[in-house]
Design a protein around this motif. Structure first.
Motif, PDB file in Angstrom:
ATOM      1  N   THR A 140      44.425 -10.193  53.447  1.00 48.09           N
ATOM      2  CA  THR A 140      44.739  -9.065  52.567  1.00 48.09           C
ATOM      3  C   THR A 140      44.429  -7.752  53.269  1.00 48.09           C
ATOM      4  N   VAL A 141      45.136  -6.725  52.816  1.00 45.89           N
ATOM      5  CA  VAL A 141      44.951  -5.368  53.317  1.00 45.89           C
ATOM      6  C   VAL A 141      44.556  -4.493  52.134  1.00 45.89           C
ATOM      7  N   ARG A 142      43.527  -3.726  52.305  1.00 50.98           N
ATOM      8  CA  ARG A 142      43.112  -2.765  51.279  1.00 50.98           C
ATOM      9  C   ARG A 142      43.741  -1.429  51.636  1.00 50.98           C
ATOM     10  N   PHE A 143      44.489  -0.844  50.696  1.00 42.94           N
ATOM     11  CA  PHE A 143      45.161   0.432  50.938  1.00 42.94           C
ATOM     12  C   PHE A 143      44.992   1.306  49.707  1.00 42.94           C
ATOM     13  N   ASP A 144      44.116   2.291  49.818  1.00 42.76           N
ATOM     14  CA  ASP A 144      43.824   3.180  48.706  1.00 42.76           C
ATOM     15  C   ASP A 144      44.328   4.585  49.012  1.00 42.76           C
ATOM     16  N   THR A 145      44.776   5.265  47.974  1.00 44.86           N
ATOM     17  CA  THR A 145      45.164   6.663  48.073  1.00 44.86           C
ATOM     18  C   THR A 145      44.312   7.453  47.094  1.00 44.86           C
ATOM     19  N   LEU A 146      44.542   8.749  47.013  1.00 45.21           N
ATOM     20  CA  LEU A 146      43.795   9.559  46.044  1.00 45.21           C
ATOM     21  C   LEU A 146      44.135   9.178  44.609  1.00 45.21           C
ATOM     22  N   GLU A 147      45.367   8.703  44.399  1.00 46.63           N
ATOM     23  CA  GLU A 147      45.821   8.373  43.051  1.00 46.63           C
ATOM     24  C   GLU A 147      45.684   6.905  42.669  1.00 46.63           C
ATOM     25  N   GLU A 148      45.567   6.029  43.666  1.00 48.46           N
ATOM     26  CA  GLU A 148      45.674   4.602  43.355  1.00 48.46           C
ATOM     27  C   GLU A 148      44.900   3.757  44.362  1.00 48.46           C
TER      28      GLU A 148
END
Length: 104
Positions: free
Chosen positions: A12-20
């Motif tokens: 798995t890859v964790r990919f976070d943004t400011l919104e999500e």
């Protein structure tokens, strides 16, 4: 993700943004390149948002066909995909690509 053993340990890859926040499961990892506009071939980077289930399925089939190994994961119509692409020296304008689907 170039090596299957690494992918098996880190599926798995964790990919976070400011919104999500998001966790994605790897569907395919493969080598490609940026092609000339006149080249008649699959260009993974021209896919943004499938208008139909057939278009989405065609994209998933194409990236799985290019995959270096079978991840055992596929994507279905309605899934959200993440495409990560970085430069690769395997060929002129080479790219290494990871396509993953959102699971959380």
């Amino acid at each position: 993700y170039q090596e299957e053993d690494f992918a098996r340990e880190h599926g798995t890859v964790r990919f976070d943004t400011l919104e999500e926040e998001g966790e994605y499961q790897v569907v395919a990892a493969f080598y490609s390149q940026v092609y000339y506009s006149t080249d008649l071939c699959f260009k993974y980077y021209q896919f943004f948002d499938a208008a139909t289930e057939a278009e989405f399925s065609g994209y998933v089939s194409s990236v799985k066909a290019l995959a270096e190994y079978d991840t055992g994961v596929t994507a279905a119509w309605g899934d959200t995909l993440l495409t990560l692409s970085t430069c690769s020296s395997h060929t002129e304008n080479g790219r290494f690509v990871v396509v993953a689907k959102k699971i959380a």
